[in-house]
Write an enzyme that holds these catalytic residues in place. Structure first.
Site, short mmCIF file in Angstrom:
data_model
loop_
_atom_site.label_atom_id
_atom_site.label_comp_id
_atom_site.label_asym_id
_atom_site.label_seq_id
_atom_site.Cartn_x
_atom_site.Cartn_y
_atom_site.Cartn_z
CB CYS A 113 -0.95 0.01 1.20
SG CYS A 113 -2.16 -1.33 1.17
CG HIS A 255 -3.18 3.51 2.18
ND1 HIS A 255 -3.59 3.08 0.94
CD2 HIS A 255 -3.31 2.45 3.02
CE1 HIS A 255 -3.95 1.80 1.03
NE2 HIS A 255 -3.79 1.41 2.27
CG ASN A 285 -6.66 -0.67 0.91
OD1 ASN A 285 -5.96 -0.22 0.01
ND2 ASN A 285 -6.13 -1.15 2.03
#
Length: 329
Positions: A113, A255, A285
């Protein structure tokens, strides 16, 4: 010489997987998912013939169009992904072929990520060194390919998508990518967020498939705790290093792991919610895709003005985490 973002673009599959859809697949419901994650729906690449390289290729074509640039002008292509089409060749090489960037060299970065920030920082150094003037950076993942849709704790979180930027030398050294702080913790982070099989340690066998080892595994509580601490700490560090107050920051671009982590990071920075960009409710996500998707949307909405101060922060498997300070040109 500083590196500045001169174009943004994003690609999201059309197919939507809503919380109500997940109710038909799992023992869960919309209220439970929203209260714990802030997510309402996510995009899924349903076409089995298309994967991460396709999404990143679509982003690359849009970037060229946005910048009115010929593919031969691109000198470097960096793709951040943890779901490559294949272990090799690199997804970036597929993207190079899709757009016809015959003069570029291309490679992937896998920092989960945090991948886009790691790639963006790497690309900025290539610009700052004077070695290159036109670098394409894309983050994207087809997370649906590694998610166990019988596992409630992970199935609700992830979606598919990609986005990216073109980096070029800034016209003024006071603008562009002004600071970056990147970190990893392989001593304690490697066992909490991972996909155990598919690499050289556990190549695909009937046993690894039967044990569902080719799906993402996450220790949710530990990852949540580490993500909140790490993202908040690096955001505070970026602010201190660059003498930024909460009032100075135009947008925190975090994020998009889940809304609770985003809120905790913003609270640590002393930021009002209107300065925190979040689209996790719509996309979930998308791992390496989250931050560049946010940047693309902010740019599309014309919310980024010359001099806007952006703080980008991320956290991912490894553990990896980081922050980047951009003064928009």
């Amino acid at each position: 010489m500083k590196a500045a973002i001169t174009a943004t673009a994003k690609y999201l599959p059309q197919s939507v997987l809503s919380n109500h859809d997940l109710e038909q697949m799992l023992e869960t419901n919309d209220e439970w998912i929203r209260s714990r994650t802030g997510i309402g729906e996510r995009r899924i690449m349903n076409d089995p013939s298309k994967a991460t390289a396709y999404m990143c290729g679509e982003v690359a074509l849009q970037l060229l169009e946005a910048r009115k640039m010929k593919p031969e002008e691109i000198e470097v292509i960096i793709v951040a992904t943890m779901t490559p089409d294949m272990l090799f060749p690199a997804t970036a090489c597929f993207v190079q072929g899709i757009i016809g960037a015959t003069n570029a060299w291309a490679f992937d970065i896998n920092a989960a990520c945090s991948g886009f920030l790691f790639a963006l920082s790497t690309a900025s150094r290539l610009i700052e060194s004077g070695a290159h003037k036109k670098v394409m950076v894309i983050g994207g993942d087809k997370m649906s390919s590694v998610i166990d849709y019988t596992n409630r704790s992970t199935a609700i979180l992830f979606g598919d998508g990609a986005a990216g930027v073109i980096l070029e030398p800034s016209t003024n050294d006071n603008y562009g990518i002004l600071d970056a702080r990147l970190y990893s913790d392989g001593a304690s982070g490697t066992s909490h967020l991972l996909m155990a099989a598919g690499g050289s340690l556990n190549p695909a066998t009937h046993e690894t498939v039967d044990k569902r080892m080719h799906f993402l595994h996450q220790d949710g509580k530990q990852v949540f705790k580490s993500a909140v601490t790490s993202m908040a700490d690096v955001a505070a560090e970026i602010m201190t290093r660059n003498n930024l107050s909460a009032e100075d920051i135009s947008f925190l671009v975090p994020h998009q792991a889940n809304q609770r982590i985003i809120n905790a990071t913003a609270e640590r920075m002393g930021l009002d919610q209107e300065k925190v960009y979040s689209n996790v409710a719509r996309y979930g996500n998308t791992t390496a895709g989250t931050i560049p998707i946010c940047l693309a949307e902010l740019n599309e909405q014309e919310q980024l003005k010359t001099g806007s101060n952006l703080v980008l922060v991320s956290f991912g498997a490894g553990y990896t985490w980081g922050g980047i300070y951009i003064k928009w040109q």
